[in-house]
Design a protein around this motif. Structure first.
Motif, PDB file in Angstrom:
ATOM      1  N   ALA A   4       2.923  15.664   6.696  1.00 21.63           N
ATOM      2  CA  ALA A   4       1.949  15.457   5.892  1.00 21.63           C
ATOM      3  C   ALA A   4       2.074  14.072   5.361  1.00 21.63           C
ATOM      4  CB  ALA A   4       2.115  16.566   4.710  1.00 21.63           C
ATOM      5  N   PRO A   5       1.514  13.263   6.198  1.00 25.32           N
ATOM      6  CA  PRO A   5       1.894  11.722   5.962  1.00 25.32           C
ATOM      7  C   PRO A   5       1.766  11.186   4.452  1.00 25.32           C
ATOM      8  CG  PRO A   5       0.665  11.927   8.056  1.00 25.32           C
ATOM      9  CD  PRO A   5       0.675  13.389   7.315  1.00 25.32           C
ATOM     10  N   LEU A   6       0.567  11.557   3.789  1.00 28.09           N
ATOM     11  CA  LEU A   6       0.122  11.172   2.820  1.00 28.09           C
ATOM     12  C   LEU A   6       1.518  11.425   1.677  1.00 28.09           C
ATOM     13  CD1 LEU A   6      -1.820   9.752   0.423  1.00 28.09           C
ATOM     14  CD2 LEU A   6      -2.283   9.620   2.982  1.00 28.09           C
ATOM     15  N   TYR A   7       2.153  12.454   1.865  1.00 27.45           N
ATOM     16  CA  TYR A   7       3.203  12.348   0.911  1.00 27.45           C
ATOM     17  C   TYR A   7       4.405  11.477   0.634  1.00 27.45           C
ATOM     18  CZ  TYR A   7       1.892  16.946  -0.849  1.00 27.45           C
ATOM     19  OH  TYR A   7       1.314  18.279  -1.426  1.00 27.45           O
ATOM     20  N   VAL A   8       4.347  10.871   1.905  1.00 28.95           N
ATOM     21  CA  VAL A   8       5.304   9.600   1.948  1.00 28.95           C
ATOM     22  C   VAL A   8       4.847   8.581   0.794  1.00 28.95           C
ATOM     23  CG1 VAL A   8       6.053   7.688   3.083  1.00 28.95           C
ATOM     24  CG2 VAL A   8       5.708   9.997   4.328  1.00 28.95           C
ATOM     25  N   LEU A   9       3.516   8.110   0.830  1.00 25.93           N
ATOM     26  CA  LEU A   9       3.120   7.435  -0.237  1.00 25.93           C
ATOM     27  C   LEU A   9       3.234   7.880  -1.690  1.00 25.93           C
ATOM     28  CD1 LEU A   9       2.093   6.041   2.209  1.00 25.93           C
ATOM     29  CD2 LEU A   9      -0.219   5.934   1.257  1.00 25.93           C
ATOM     30  N   ASP A  28       5.055  -2.285  -0.107  1.00 26.00           N
ATOM     31  CA  ASP A  28       5.264  -1.783  -1.371  1.00 26.00           C
ATOM     32  C   ASP A  28       4.861   0.008  -1.104  1.00 26.00           C
ATOM     33  OD1 ASP A  28       6.391  -4.057  -2.111  1.00 26.00           O
ATOM     34  OD2 ASP A  28       4.373  -4.470  -3.460  1.00 26.00           O
ATOM     35  N   ILE A  29       3.533  -0.057  -0.696  1.00 24.44           N
ATOM     36  CA  ILE A  29       3.063   1.393  -0.829  1.00 24.44           C
ATOM     37  C   ILE A  29       3.584   2.151   0.371  1.00 24.44           C
ATOM     38  CG2 ILE A  29       0.890   2.738  -1.212  1.00 24.44           C
ATOM     39  CD1 ILE A  29       0.578   1.071  -3.338  1.00 24.44           C
ATOM     40  N   ALA A  30       3.136   1.695   1.603  1.00 25.10           N
ATOM     41  CA  ALA A  30       3.303   2.344   2.717  1.00 25.10           C
ATOM     42  C   ALA A  30       4.698   2.499   3.259  1.00 25.10           C
ATOM     43  CB  ALA A  30       2.768   1.812   3.858  1.00 25.10           C
ATOM     44  N   ALA A  53       8.899   4.334  -7.162  1.00 25.08           N
ATOM     45  CA  ALA A  53       8.796   3.217  -7.596  1.00 25.08           C
ATOM     46  C   ALA A  53       8.594   2.970  -9.085  1.00 25.08           C
ATOM     47  CB  ALA A  53       7.396   2.302  -6.977  1.00 25.08           C
ATOM     48  N   ARG A  54       7.828   4.250  -9.631  1.00 28.00           N
ATOM     49  CA  ARG A  54       7.615   4.236 -11.006  1.00 28.00           C
ATOM     50  C   ARG A  54       8.949   4.903 -11.755  1.00 28.00           C
ATOM     51  NH1 ARG A  54       2.463   6.165  -8.879  1.00 28.00           N
ATOM     52  NH2 ARG A  54       3.397   8.136  -8.593  1.00 28.00           N
ATOM     53  N   GLY A  55      10.047   4.953 -10.918  1.00 28.97           N
ATOM     54  CA  GLY A  55      11.093   5.242 -11.712  1.00 28.97           C
ATOM     55  C   GLY A  55      11.903   6.678 -11.574  1.00 28.97           C
TER      56      GLY A  55
END
Lengths: 923, 174
Positions: A415-420, A185-187, A427-429
């Protein structure tokens, strides 16, 4: 959402409808123990630790009214006649929850007895020991004995590798699925799953390579037991021996908050530190496992001075004296313009600020840049300072009502964290549109994907603009007040239709139209652009600016542009003025410096923390033409090997400072240990050189460009004036430099170390009793969430001019039919990766080709290909990708990639042929 | 020869039954284990590739179900229910007889590769306990060694006659 009022353990609580009982209790300060529930993950009710009594008013089936008892109060019934899992049960009005009754205690005790049936109880050798919820909850709620036969425990081989980085101890695993759910879900890397059933249930990873995710380390944080441990920290230390030092990851423009966990002066592990504005509670594996370079035995320990062909150790006094003497000599006989400086966009603000101050005010040379000048390096076109996301932006709150355009970027690599963060918004719409000439992992996120031809991205942006104009989706009020040149833009676009522009881009018109509609109609609009957009150039980026302006998505929180410029502190380098256009007098760019050096116009250089020879071996020739070269670095880089003086500096662990991230958040990192080998911080090196120059009679000038006091508040300017003036170089600590930055650099007035240390508490729901509400081993942020500085657009009086125009089509060339793009890679094998457990994951040089192109060219996967452009050729292995568009070839920008040999610019026309080793040699 | 080359039409017709490709994972795994004898690592990756699924998801499915075999099995997989009703009616005797006649313990395959013996839970045929399932075909009321002998002989004869067998029960007459 409407609120619901309920009673938990006698306490009345009002929470939003839809809240689950565990969260509602947390709001009331009541701890319900959990294992599988995690506030960032969807609840699944797997572990049964959160069983509670849930009482609801009894409803009369005939009247649908609550039954009132003899005491005049509603008659309560136990929901379903049994205990309910709090994490998957939503609150409702009139509900009464009891968490401490005998029945609940009995269930908790029984649950722990079950979880421990096969648990090995090896806490004394377990890495999780000391920060383990299973330990803590067993102490608080568990039975002291077990009815299960000790000899009946099931045993597994332990531990097994889930991948290079993560070990799994199946005996410790309680099968809560937090790791599986995080990955799914997150990654968005669904590489973990469950195998078998019953007592042989276990976590598996069958991706190739196993556990193929750039976020794998986070699973060890949220694992509520010691089942998942990292290869990096296994058996290194007991957690209570560690001294966590707040730091900022120096690897990319995200600026994740991390903790360097030290035992004495040794780095034991890197952990995430929560910061909702930046990285929530996550970090990527590059940040977690890519910090071992700090303790590399190859670190430079003392200054080196060239004696003939060799660099020989020298004292600092000798080195600095030689530098001052040589720089003065060059300035005297060739002028200040014969001096130039390059500083890496990874360096902290303090270093960059004093570096440019040394050049502008002491040496009086405007030749400053943070680029390397490699042939394929795109021009840095920045929209962050002008149209950057508004002050107060927080991506972790965004969802429905937000539209994000990701243009020419591969966030996973850049900038990997931007994927999350982006997956979270989706996911929040939220609405997501990805515009990139080749597929990236972000495409897996629910999003609109537009795949323009490489080099034609600008036409998509223009088609979006034209759609806005045609369908009257313009934010008219905003445009009237703050935007100029709208009529001229309409004129420039009048002969083009959305269809013709989409056609030029090779993009489907209906998707482009729906993207324009979604972006214009959204409450919040954000544009992220990256390396491929920079390669596409000003035509694209000007059109992106106009998109933000015409839709009014600037100058407000959660609206604006986020440029992903390579480097951890490129934003800082731009703001501090380490670029040739920052002062009144324009200086030479890196590329111009190489030409000037070859022609003898540039005689002396200082290169700080940068290795231009690595990216561009041709630069070595220019460096060798210099009279004098100083290189300041932590390793003896290829560039340093050409230097006359090499100065060692401290790593991020051995000093403190600040970095400014892509969203212009200035964040402070603390010193984690005494400086390695007594090396000074970069800012101190600049200071030592400046002092030596001044001692030899050089007179500094007044500030020019950054540091000239524009935009700083008067009071601050006054305070700083007492600590530092233009000709006094007496900075004792990094904070002194930071004070001067706050006093003089445009926009940085709020960024003193004091304000950077402020923390908003609580950032997001941590349990009052931390040991019980277990959301992972990430650290709470106690040392400051940083300060986001305002963009120009945040000033309601600032106006902007529209500049988009229709460019000519990217010229085709029959002799060179393919387009070569350099593709960024997080695991690029460069200096940071030394001694890292990530080394097996480093990308080696190769060329990625479309499957049909490869077939047509007779190239097999892994076979060698020869590529040729107008300037050169190279041979390298091929990788076949059936999803890559035809005609495009990607060369990952990694250590050893022969990019500079073939590139004529960011986009290069090339010919490709199968390589036959006998007839065509490697050049 | 890959699955898609050999069973292209069958796979297409299976995929056509579902709105999502991944829904076809079970029927495709049945084909794969019949083709390769059991679910080899490569076979599961091949199915994952056919269905655009993460390989881990396919391994999860294969690990969950007792009718998907991730270890080599014989041409006939004999599964005996040892759950309560069958146990009352002589399941343990049946297993002992089978072990003796086949010369193998539970979870092993006869050296000629003909039979694999397994214990399973309820086969939903309690009224005919004890029950044996051979490649998803039921053999009921196996209460005497003679009946067991006859069943084994029949199964062996069917295999030797060249009949097409399916450990996935794709041709089971039910």
């Amino acid at each position: 959402m409407p609120n619901v009022t309920l009673v938990i353990d006698g306490q009345t609580v009002t929470v939003p409808a839809g809240t689950n009982i565990v969260d509602a209790a947390r709001i009331a300060g009541i701890a319900i123990p959990v294992f599988c529930y995690h506030p960032k993950l969807k609840p699944v009710g797997m572990c049964r630790m959160c069983l509670v009594e849930v009482w609801t008013p009894k409803i009369d089936p005939a009247t649908r009214q609550a039954v009132i008892g003899e005491d005049g109060r509603p008659v309560m019934t136990l929901m379903m006649g049994k205990l309910q899992p709090g994490c998957v049960t939503s609150v409702s009005d009139g509900m009464e929850v009891r968490t401490t009754t005998d029945r609940v205690r009995f269930a908790q005790k029984g649950q722990l007895e079950f979880l421990l049936t096969s648990h090995p109880l090896d806490c004394p050798v377990c890495d999780k020991g000391g920060e383990c919820p299973l330990q803590n909850l067993t102490m608080q709620f568990g039975p002291s004995t077990s009815r299960f036969d000790y000899a009946d425990k099931i045993h597994f081989e332990k531990p097994i590798r889930l991948g290079d980085l993560i070990y799994l101890d199946r005996e410790r695993c309680i099968l809560c699925s937090r790791c599986v759910r995080f990955q799914d879900d997150i990654a968005g890397d669904p590489v973990l799953g469950f195998d078998n059933r019953g007592r042989t249930w276990e976590i598996i990873s069958k991706s190739d390579p196993p556990f193929d995710s750039k976020f794998s380390g986070n699973t060890t944080d949220i694992c509520p037991v010691g089942a998942l441990t990292t290869a990096d920290f296994r058996f290194k230390a007991r957690v209570w021996e560690l001294r966590p030092t707040p730091s900022i990851c120096p690897h990319c423009p995200v600026g994740c908050n991390i903790s360097l966990d030290m035992r004495y002066d040794r780095l034991m592990r890197v952990m995430p530190r929560e910061n909702d504005y930046v990285n929530e509670i996550w970090i990527c594996d590059k940040g977690r496992f890519g910090m071992r370079f700090i303790e590399s035995p190859e670190r430079l320990r003392q200054p080196l001075i060239r004696k003939g062909d060799t660099l020989t150790p020298a004292t600092w006094d000798e080195a600095i004296a030689l530098i001052a003497e040589k720089l003065i000599a060059i300035r005297t006989h060739a002028g200040a313009a014969a001096l130039g400086g390059l500083a890496s966009p990874d360096l902290p603000n303090e270093d960059l600020y004093l570096f440019q101050k040394l050049f502008r005010q002491v040496l009086r040379s405007p030749n400053l840049d943070f680029c390397t000048g490699a042939p394929g390096e795109p021009a840095i076109i920045d929209l962050g300072a002008t149209l950057g996301v508004g002050k107060g932006t927080n991506l972790s709150n965004l969802g429905a009502g937000t539209s994000v355009l990701v243009v020419g970027a591969d966030p996973e690599e850049e900038a990997p964290l931007y994927v999350l963060r982006l997956r979270g918004i989706a996911a929040r719409g939220g609405d997501l549109t990805i515009i990139n000439p080749y597929p990236t992992k972000l495409d897996r996120t629910p999003a609109r994907v537009i795949r323009p031809r490489a080099g034609a991205e600008a036409f998509v942006a223009l088609a979006l603009l034209k759609t806005l104009i045609e369908e009257e989706l313009i934010a008219a009020d905003f445009v009237t007040r703050r935007v100029q040149g709208f009529d001229e833009l309409k004129m420039r676009l009048r002969n083009h239709s959305v269809a013709s522009l989409c056609d030029a881009a090779g993009a489907p018109e209906d998707v482009v139209r729906s993207a324009a509609y979604a972006f214009a109609k959204a409450d919040n609009g954000i544009i992220i652009y990256g390396r491929v957009a920079l390669a596409s150039g000003a035509d694209l980026i000007d059109a992106l600016a106009d998109l933000a302006l015409l839709t009014g998505h600037v100058g407000r929180p959660n609206n604006g542009v986020i440029p992903l410029i390579p480097g951890a502190n490129a934003r800082g380098a731009l703001d501090m003025g380490v670029h040739p256009g920052a002062g009144k007098k324009r200086g030479l760019t890196a590329r111009e410096m190489w030409a000037a050096a070859r022609e003898g116009r540039l005689r002396g250089m200082i290169i700080a923390g940068m290795d231009p020879v690595r990216d561009n071996p041709a630069a070595a020739e220019a460096l060798d033409a210099l009279e004098f070269l100083v290189v300041q670095d932590i390793f003896l880089t290829e560039t340093a090997q050409h230097a006359d003086v090499v100065l060692p500096t401290a790593s991020i662990a051995g000093r403190e400072g600040t970095l400014t991230n892509a969203e212009r958040r200035v964040q402070r990192f603390r010193q984690a240990r005494i400086p390695e080998f007594n090396t000074p911080a970069g800012w101190d090196v600049a200071q030592r050189i400046a002092r030596a120059l001044i001692a030899l009679g050089v007179k500094p000038t007044a500030p020019d460009g950054q540091g000239d006091g524009r935009g700083a508040s008067r009071t601050l300017a006054k305070t700083a004036a007492t600590t530092a003036s233009s000709d006094q170089w007496d900075y004792a600590v990094a904070g002194d430099v930071a004070d001067e930055i706050a006093a003089t650099v445009h926009g940085y007035a709020d960024t003193t170390y004091e304000s950077l240390g402020l923390t908003r508490k609580p950032q997001w729901g941590r349990q009052p009793n931390e040991a019980i509400f277990y959301d992972g081993t990430s650290y709470e942020n106690t040392e400051g969430v940083g300060v986001q500085i305002a963009a120009e657009a945040d000033n309601p009086k600032a106006t902007f001019t529209l500049r988009a125009r229709v460019p000519p089509l990217f010229a085709t060339n029959d002799a060179y039919p393919y387009t070569l793009l350099a593709a960024p890679r997080a695991y690029d094998g460069r200096a940071w990766s030394r001694d890292s457990k990530l080394l097996p994951r480093m990308v080696t040089p190769h060329l990625i080709l479309n499957a049909d192109d490869a077939t047509a060219l007779g190239i097999a996967p892994g076979g060698l290909v020869q590529i040729a452009s107008e300037v050169g050729c190279a041979v390298l292995p091929a990788q076949i990708d059936r999803n890559l568009p035809r005609g495009l070839a990607l060369m990952p920008d990694v250590d050893g990639a022969p990019l500079s040999r073939v590139q004529t610019g960011p986009l290069t026309r090339i010919a490709i042929m199968a390589h036959i080793s006998e007839t065509v040699g490697t050049r | 020869m890959s699955l898609i080359e050999k069973y292209g039409a069958e796979i297409e017709s299976i995929l056509a039954r579902y709105p999502q490709k991944r829904s076809a994972v079970l029927p495709l795994l049945f084909i794969a284990q019949d083709e390769y004898g059991y679910l080899t690592d490569a076979a599961m990756r091949e199915v994952a590739d056919l269905l655009d699924m993460p390989p881990t998801d396919v391994f999860e499915v294969a690990g969950f179900y007792s009718l998907l075999y991730t270890q080599p099995v014989g041409r006939w997989v004999l599964q005996v229910c040892d759950d309560v009703p069958c146990a009352f009616c002589g399941a343990e005797d049946l297993i002992a007889t089978l072990q003796e006649k086949l010369g193998i313990p539970v979870d092993q395959t006869t050296p000629d590769g003909m039979f694999t013996l397994q214990r399973v839970k309820c086969l939903a045929d309690c009224d005919h306990a004890p029950v044996l399932q051979a490649n998803l075909e039921y053999y009921h009321d196996l209460t005497t060694p003679e009946k067991v002998e006859a069943v084994l002989a029949e199964l062996r004869q069917r295999a030797e006659s060249g009949e097409k067998l399916s450990i996935s029960g794709r041709y089971a007459d039910r």
